[in-house]
Structures are given as structure tokens and as C-alpha cells.
Design an enzyme around this catalytic site. Structure first.
Site, mmCIF file in Angstrom:
data_model
loop_
_atom_site.group_PDB
_atom_site.id
_atom_site.type_symbol
_atom_site.label_atom_id
_atom_site.label_comp_id
_atom_site.label_asym_id
_atom_site.label_seq_id
_atom_site.Cartn_x
_atom_site.Cartn_y
_atom_site.Cartn_z
ATOM 1 N N LYS A 100 0.840 -1.204 0.000
ATOM 2 C CA LYS A 100 0.000 0.000 0.000
ATOM 3 C C LYS A 100 0.880 1.261 0.000
ATOM 4 C CE LYS A 100 -3.178 2.970 0.306
ATOM 5 N NZ LYS A 100 -4.042 3.318 -0.810
ATOM 6 N N GLY B 159 -2.084 16.777 -4.254
ATOM 7 C CA GLY B 159 -2.609 16.998 -2.906
ATOM 8 C C GLY B 159 -3.312 15.740 -2.451
ATOM 9 N N CYS C 251 -3.404 11.521 1.404
ATOM 10 C CA CYS C 251 -2.551 10.340 1.564
ATOM 11 C C CYS C 251 -1.163 10.383 0.927
ATOM 12 C CB CYS C 251 -3.289 9.114 1.071
ATOM 13 S SG CYS C 251 -4.694 8.757 2.139
#
Ligand code: NAD
Ligand code: UGA
Length: 467
Positions: free
Chosen positions: A220, A273, A276
Site C-alpha cells: 500500500k 494533494g 494520503c
């Protein structure tokens, strides 16, 4: 074989809400309860105006809310009823203490895990849905195992979420892949299979990847870092384009046609932006530092440094084009969300740019089709400083259309790529007529036809182009 009949999701945010609503939608045989400690958020999920804007979300929620989808503040009750629990709480960058500004704050993950350990009266599969540093599942496991009894057993899975805001429902209905990591033990693999069965209600089995826990957690962070790296790479090239006369769209297209590179995620911009990318890369940087891998840490850190540089470069270009001063000039900012089709403003480039414009004493007029006025004021105020919101209100006007924002402006700055700002949708002749002359337009998203707007009289600057 474990069959999941009752799911609880802790955290009713941008991930927990849409993800578990889609599970309920696609699995009518499973009861899904999404819980949160924030009563306002839960009330909004139960109302006509959902707390987040996502195309297609309302339809999915309305189709199953009150049938097999429930939103509640009764965290303990939902934990007790569930056989599988998603932990989908926020994992922001730490603001203070060890690793401040880089490491993920795992306090919410820990508190949700402790709650599960405290109140569970039967065995549970606990699924890490939040994005976390590699090996977080180990800490969760330690907490849960310390509370296991012969009757109550906990299995832990990692199932990171890859949806992007603005396309969340599409991504969830038809994901490129679903990733499920488990400990390679008998019960770990059984739990993994139980979650595979939930997803294969609608996701083809070959798109469900099963790995060990740590690969899943790291994948991830790796995926977000690589996606952001592509944007920083193309943004770095955009600076070279402006200095040489190469056109960044042409360069991206020529590179993207190489099937090894692929065409996606090569759009130059005013900077990425969102909640995360920066958070997760900094998290990876911190992890690398902790593992005593300074070269690796520096490598990834450069992706964030380049992103900051791109925002500053854009502001510098605006100021120098406007004859080296924007004091008292009116700057119309089109877009405030971090990307189109969302009302989310977390880490939006607009915030950095507008704060810089305010520092230079410009007057700023903002229009965004989905972001609420209060959110904009909150984002532009300095946290913890008394009365900054009032100061912001003096310098910043929030408008209800692009035309209103551009009225009397010296420059229009396109910050978010909303379709309605495209030159075939917005009447740029009307915008031009209302502006001070010379009328400047800065396209931070490469969405307008610059030659066409120049013919209307605009002085146009586009990122990565020097025409
Ligand atoms: P969010 O802030 O929108 O939602 C998190 C929710 O969790 C909040 O409503 C908060 O009140 C609740 N919460 C916190 N602690 C709780 C507790 N102990 N008990 C009950 N509720 C609690 O966050 P988000 O954007 O949904 O992100 C959640 C996680 O998913 C993060 O780790 C993020 O990195 C990851 N993620 C986000 C996205 C995205 O597009 N936003 C995509 C993929 C992954
Ligand atoms: C991103 C990832 O795309 C998701 O896979 C991931 O699940 C998610 O982060 C997460 O972990 O939170 P998101 O931030 O919602 O999703 O949106 P993106 O489409 O990735 O856009 C992020 C930022 O990059 C936006 O500001 C966007 O405008 C910018 N961007 C994107 C570019 O500047 N150029 C591009 O080519 C693509």
C-alpha cells in the site's frame, strides 16, 4: 470454513463509508454496520446529505441503508455482533513527539484495536483497512492476543484500500485488484479465505491477490509512493519544458505510449494533494530511516520535496508575470478541492498557493463547485492562532461562480481540474470582459486551449509549456 455474515467497520470516513456501503450493496446476505465516535458524521450518513461527496455514492447508500447497511455510534454493540471488523480509522502524520512531521500517528488504530479486545465476546477477524506502516499488524496482534481466551480467538488481516477520491464507487465496484495479507498459519489462511469470499461476491477471483501480512502492508505504501513519484517526475520535467520550449503534454504522451511506462498518472500539475500521498511517502521515509536505510529514505523524500518545489515555482511565476507584485491585485482562484469530483480539501495545493497570495497581500476570490465556504476559511486560517479566520475573511472572498470570482480580477488561476473550468464549458469571453487588463490566466492543470484563449485577449501561462 468461516462464512462472514456480519461486518462492522470502525471509522465512517472517506474509506470506511464508501467501501463498506459497496460491500453491503454487493452482498445482500451480509449485515454491515459502520460505526464512528463522531456523532455528527454518523447523523450525516443517516441523513439526506451524506458527509462526503462522491459520484454514485448516494445511489449505493440509498439502495441498502436500513436494509443491510447501518450507520451507528454504538461502537461496542457493532463490535460484539460482528464476525469481521474493518479498522478504517484515520492515520494522520504525527504532529508532535518522536517522528513528528513524518511518522504515522497510530493512536486511533490502537484505540480501535483496544476497544475490540475489551468488548469482544466471541472470535473475530480483524482487518487492517487503514494505511499503516509495515508491521503495524504485529502491534495490533499483540494487543488482541493479550486479550484472547480459549473461547475468543482473533485473526488479523491486512486489506489496504486503493480507491481514489472522486472515482471511489467506480474503483470499488471494479477494482484493478483487491489485496489481502494474512499470517501464513492455518487460522490466518482460513480468515483470508473468508474475506476473499466477501469480495468475490462481485470481484473476479483472479483480481484478488493474497499475500503475507507484511507484503500487503508495504504494498500500500509502495503503490502510493510510486504513483506520487510519477507525478513528481512529470512535474520535474515540466520545469525543463518551460525552460526549453518542450511541451510537457507532448513529452508525457510520447513517454506514456511506451507500454512499459503506460499513459496514466503523467499529468503535470500544480502539485499533488490529498490526504494520503504526502502522508504515506513521509511514512515510508520514516520507516526507511528507522531501518537505517538513509539512501532509501532520501530517494523517496525527494518526491515530496519536488512537490513543494512545484507549488512554489507556480506562485513565483505568477508573481513575476504580474510585474513582480500582487499587492492589492485581485487573484481569482478556480478550484479549491485537491482534485475534481470531490469536496475534499486535505493537503490541496490550493491551500499553499492561496496562503502565499495572502502573504503577498493580494485579494483572493475563490470559487469551487463542491467545497463549503466554512471549510475554505478553516483551511486558510493558521491553526491555534486566535482570530486568523477573521483575518482570512478580510482578504478572501468566496464566490458562487467562476464569473463572480473573475469579476475585476487581474489574474485567473486554475488550481483544480473541474470539467466546468474547461474552455468548452466556461464562457471565457465573458470572464475576459469582466477582468482588469491585461487579463492574465494561469493554468495549473493544463485544461484550457491556450492559443484559443490568447485569441480572446488573455495572457496565458500553462505549466510545462512556454509558447
Ligand atoms: P477519515 O478521517 O475520513 O475517517 C476516519 C474516521 O475514523 C473519522 O470519522 C473518525 O472519527 C473515526 N475514528 C477515529 N478513531 C476512531 C475510533 N477509535 N472509533 C471509532 N471511530 C474512530 O479518514 P479516511 O480518509 O477515511 O482514511 C482512513 C484510512 O484509510 C487512513 O489510514 C487513510 O490513509 C486510508 N486511505 C484513505 C483513502 C482516501 O482516499 N481518503 C484511500 C485509501 C486509504
Ligand atoms: C490516491 C491513489 O490514487 C489511490 O490509489 C489511493 O488509494 C489513495 O491515494 C489513498 O491512499 O488515499 P487520491 O489521493 O484520492 O488517491 O487521488 P489521486 O487521483 O491519486 O490524485 C492525487 C493527487 O495527484 C491530486 O491532487 C491529483 O490532482 C494529482 N494528480 C494525479 C496529478 O497531479 N497528476 C496526475 O497525473 C494524477
Amino acid at each position: 470454513m468461516t462464512v462472514v455474515k456480519n461486518i462492522c467497520c470502525i471509522g465512517a470516513g472517506y474509506v470506511g463509508g464508501p467501501t463498506c456501503a459497496v460491500i453491503a450493496y454487493k452482498c445482500p446476505d451480509i449485515k454491515v454496520t459502520i460505526v464512528d465516535v463522531n456523532p455528527g458524521r454518523i447523523a450525516a450518513w443517516n441523513s439526506d446529505k451524506l458527509p462526503i461527496y462522491e459520484p454514485g455514492l448516494e445511489e449505493v447508500v440509498l439502495a441498502c441503508r436500513g436494509k443491510n447497511l447501518f450507520f451507528s455510534t454504538d461502537v461496542d454493540g457493532a463490535i460484539q455482533e460482528a464476525d469481521l471488523i474493518f479498522v478504517s480509522v484515520n492515520t494522520p502524520t504525527k504532529k508532535s513527539g518522536m517522528g513528528a512531521g513524518m511518522a504515522a500517528d497510530l493512536a486511533y488504530v490502537e484505540s480501535a484495536t483496544r476497544r475490540i479486545a475489551e468488548v469482544a465476546k466471541s472470535s473475530k477477524i480483524v482487518v487492517e483497512k487503514s494505511t499503516v506502516p509495515c508491521r503495524t499488524a504485529q502491534s495490533m496482534r499483540t494487543i488482541l492476543e493479550a486479550n484472547s481466551t480459549p473461547e475468543i480467538h482473533f485473526d488479523i488481516l491486512s486489506n489496504p484500500e486503493f480507491l481514489a477520491e472522486g472515482t471511489a464507487i467506480r474503483d470499488l465496484l471494479s477494482p484493478d485488484r483487491v489485496l489481502i495479507g494474512a499470517l501464513q498459519t492455518e487460522t490466518g489462511i482460513e480468515a483470508q479465505n473468508a474475506l476473499v469470499d466477501v469480495y468475490t461476491h462481485w470481484v473476479p477471483r483472479e483480481r484478488v491477490i493474497t499475500t503475507n501480512l507484511w507484503s500487503s502492508e508495504l504494498s500500500k505504501l509502495a503503490a502510493n509512493a510510486m504513483l506520487a513519484q510519477r507525478i513528481s517526475s512529470v512535474n520535474a520535467l515540466s520545469a525543463i519544458c518551460e525552460a526549453t520550449g518542450a511541451d510537457v503534454d507532448e513529452v508525457a504522451y510520447a513517454c506514456g505510449r511506451d507500454s512499459r511506462l503506460g499513459a496514466k498518472f503523467l499529468k503535470a500539475s500544480v502539485g499533488f494533494g490529498g490526504s494520503c500521498f504526502q502522508k504515506d511517502i513521509l511514512n515510508l521515509v520514516y520507516l526507511s530511516q528507522q531501518l537505517n536505510l538513509p539512501e532509501v529514505a532520501d530517494y523517496w523524500h525527494q518526491v515530496v520535496i519536488m512537490n513543494e518545489y512545484q507549488k512554489k515555482r507556480f506562485v513565483r511565476n505568477i508573481i513575476s508575470t504580474l510585474f513582480n507584485t500582487i499587492t492589492n491585485k485581485k487573484i481569482a482562484v478556480l478550484g479549491f478541492a485537491f482534485k475534481k469530483d470531490t469536496g475534499d480539501t486535505r493537503e490541496s495545493a490550493a491551500i499553499t498557493l492561496i496562503k502565499d497570495f495572502m502573504q503577498e497581500n493580494a485579494r483572493v476570490a475563490i470559487y469551487d463547485p463542491k467545497v463549503e465556504r466554512e471549510q475554505i476559511y478553516m483551511d486558510l486560517a493558521e491553526p491555534g492562532v486566535v482570530d486568523t479566520q477573521k483575518e482570512v475573511e478580510k482578504k478572501v472572498q468566496i464566490c458562487s461562480s467562476a464569473y463572480e470570482a473573475a469579476e475585476g480580477a487581474d489574474a485567473v488561476v486554475i488550481v483544480t481540474e473541474w470539467d466546468e473550468f474547461r474552455d468548452d464549458q466556461l464562457d471565457y469571453t465573458k470572464i475576459y470582459a469582466g477582468m482588469n487588463k491585461p487579463a492574465f490566466l494561469f493554468d495549473g492543470r493544463l485544461i484550457v486551449d491556450a492559443p484559443k484563449l490568447r485569441q480572446l485577449g488573455f495572457k496565458v501561462s500553462v505549466i510545462g509549456k512556454n509558447e
